[in-house]
Write a protein that holds these residues in place. Structure first.
Motif, PDB file in Angstrom:
ATOM      1  N   UNK A   1      -9.245   6.260 -14.927  1.00  0.00           N
ATOM      2  CA  UNK A   1      -8.717   4.982 -15.362  1.00  0.00           C
ATOM      3  C   UNK A   1      -9.323   3.874 -14.512  1.00  0.00           C
ATOM      4  N   UNK A   2      -9.519   2.695 -15.098  1.00  0.00           N
ATOM      5  CA  UNK A   2     -10.155   1.601 -14.365  1.00  0.00           C
ATOM      6  C   UNK A   2      -9.204   0.846 -13.440  1.00  0.00           C
ATOM      7  N   UNK A   3      -7.968   1.327 -13.313  1.00  0.00           N
ATOM      8  CA  UNK A   3      -7.047   0.681 -12.377  1.00  0.00           C
ATOM      9  C   UNK A   3      -6.189   1.748 -11.705  1.00  0.00           C
ATOM     10  N   UNK A   4      -5.519   1.370 -10.653  1.00  0.00           N
ATOM     11  CA  UNK A   4      -4.626   2.292  -9.954  1.00  0.00           C
ATOM     12  C   UNK A   4      -3.280   1.618  -9.743  1.00  0.00           C
ATOM     13  N   UNK A   5      -2.258   2.427  -9.587  1.00  0.00           N
ATOM     14  CA  UNK A   5      -0.906   1.905  -9.449  1.00  0.00           C
ATOM     15  C   UNK A   5      -0.109   2.786  -8.508  1.00  0.00           C
ATOM     16  N   UNK A   6       0.838   2.173  -7.833  1.00  0.00           N
ATOM     17  CA  UNK A   6       1.702   2.886  -6.894  1.00  0.00           C
ATOM     18  C   UNK A   6       3.128   2.428  -7.138  1.00  0.00           C
ATOM     19  N   UNK A   7       3.994   3.357  -7.507  1.00  0.00           N
ATOM     20  CA  UNK A   7       5.392   3.009  -7.744  1.00  0.00           C
ATOM     21  C   UNK A   7       6.112   2.731  -6.432  1.00  0.00           C
ATOM     22  N   UNK A   8       7.038   1.784  -6.481  1.00  0.00           N
ATOM     23  CA  UNK A   8       7.911   1.524  -5.344  1.00  0.00           C
ATOM     24  C   UNK A   8       9.212   2.285  -5.552  1.00  0.00           C
ATOM     25  N   UNK A   9       9.858   2.659  -4.459  1.00  0.00           N
ATOM     26  CA  UNK A   9      11.118   3.377  -4.559  1.00  0.00           C
ATOM     27  C   UNK A   9      12.175   2.497  -5.233  1.00  0.00           C
ATOM     28  N   UNK A  10      13.046   3.131  -6.016  1.00  0.00           N
ATOM     29  CA  UNK A  10      14.127   2.415  -6.682  1.00  0.00           C
ATOM     30  C   UNK A  10      15.344   2.414  -5.769  1.00  0.00           C
TER      31      UNK A  10
END
Length: 371
Positions: A167-176
């Motif tokens: 994928x051309x982007x990356x993402x990191x979830x934050x804790x809920x």
């Protein structure tokens, strides 16, 4: 035989980021004015009904940007409808209609078509730079406190490898935080996103690839348009899924759902292995997010986007290849649909966009409901 592009994909440009190459458009002047097509195959996420919706959003924006004076006007809003699932094995033709060219605003509509049928449509408005005057009314929703969110990683996350593509982007979830004790409408979900690599400082010119025979390879004007298209692409990530997450409805933490998805996969064994790794990563994220929560035995039967709107607040005040913080919440769900709101901030705290999306969110029923 189906083919993912109408024209043989051009050579990738080494000084361009993956997202610039992924969103390249080619003009089709021989077919008609203001008609464009995807230069490269389109990403179809594992288990999805069609191509990634962010592709249509971003490439429609790119096509419209071809038709405006880039230095004088910048997009401020776009309103989109997903009409049909896009087929990743068939080229898309983007038809731009020049609705109005005013002194302060320019309006364009774009239809994305496959085999003569409209699969996606949007109306986009551009505003002349400085048209608001020297004196303006100013305010913005502040970025969440750094004490409430974990900072983004310093380097590459290594999470961009998916089942059938990088994928051309990356993402990191934050804790809920306190998410398990709140009702769905009060939960806030956040993540960091950015385009991989570095978006080039200017679009390519025809001399960079002689095989294109004089056709322009990318978006016109200065590079802010590349950042806008990249941000529009990323804005569709995990968007309507906020409804399921707010209700603690896990799609892949249940092993049977993974096996059911893999059963219908027609790729090679290597691709199937990569898809399994991708789905298992999502399952781990879901399990971590719902740790300590009583499992919900309801299952998602269908979850697809219906419409998508973006308001661009500070279109020249960010880089899409630097970390952006997104915050999503869902104020309502019912009658098989759900609404999600999203705010996007640059790392320095500038609010750069507000987005909304309504999606079809249906649970598995005893009797099948057709879309």
């Amino acid at each position: 035989m189906s083919r993912a592009t109408l024209i043989k994909p051009p050579s990738t440009l080494p000084h361009h980021s993956p997202i610039e190459n992924a969103l390249q458009l080619l003009p089709l002047a021989d077919i008609g004015p203001d008609i464009f097509t995807n230069a490269r195959p389109l990403w179809h996420p594992p288990g999805a009904r069609g191509i990634f919706g962010g592709v249509a959003i971003a490439q429609c924006l790119s096509a419209a940007q071809f038709t405006i004076p880039a230095q004088e006007y910048t997009v401020h809003s776009m309103h989109c409808y997903f009409v049909l699932a896009g087929n990743g094995e068939i080229p898309i033709l983007y038809h731009v209609e020049r609705v109005r060219d005013g002194k302060s605003f320019i309006t364009r509509t774009v239809q994305a078509r496959q085999r003569g049928r409209c699969i996606f449509t949007t109306t986009i408005s551009f505003m002349r730079t400085g048209a608001g005057g020297e004196r303006t009314v100013d305010h913005q929703t502040p970025m969440p406190s750094r004490s409430d969110i974990a900072p983004p990683p310093d380097g590459e996350t290594g999470l961009a490898k998916l089942a059938d593509a990088d994928t051309p982007f990356e993402q990191v979830r934050c804790a809920v935080k306190q998410g398990n004790s709140l009702p769905p409408q009060d939960k806030v979900l956040r993540q960091w996103i950015r385009a991989r690599g570095r978006i080039s400082d200017c679009p390519p010119n025809v001399r960079e690839d002689e095989s294109m025979r004089g056709q322009r390879l990318n978006m016109p004007g200065d590079n802010h348009q590349a950042h806008l298209s990249a941000m529009a692409y990323m804005s569709d990530s995990y968007f309507v899924g906020t409804v399921a997450r707010a209700h603690n409805l896990m799609r892949f933490a249940n092993r049977r759902n993974i096996e059911r998805t893999l059963k219908g996969f027609s790729g090679s064994e290597e691709e199937k292995k990569m898809m399994r790794e991708y789905l298992e990563r999502i399952a781990r994220e879901e399990a971590e997010e719902n740790e300590g929560v009583k499992p919900d035995d309801r299952r998602i039967g269908m979850m697809v986007s219906l419409d998508h709107s973006i308001w661009f607040h500070n279109p020249r005040a960010f880089r899409a290849d630097e970390w952006l913080l997104t915050e999503m919440n869902t104020p309502w769900a019912g009658d098989g649909r759900g609404l999600v709101m999203q705010r996007i901030w640059a790392k320095d705290g500038t609010l750069i966009a507000t987005c909304t999306q309504e999606g079809c969110v249906r649970l598995q029923q005893e009797k099948e409901i057709k879309l």
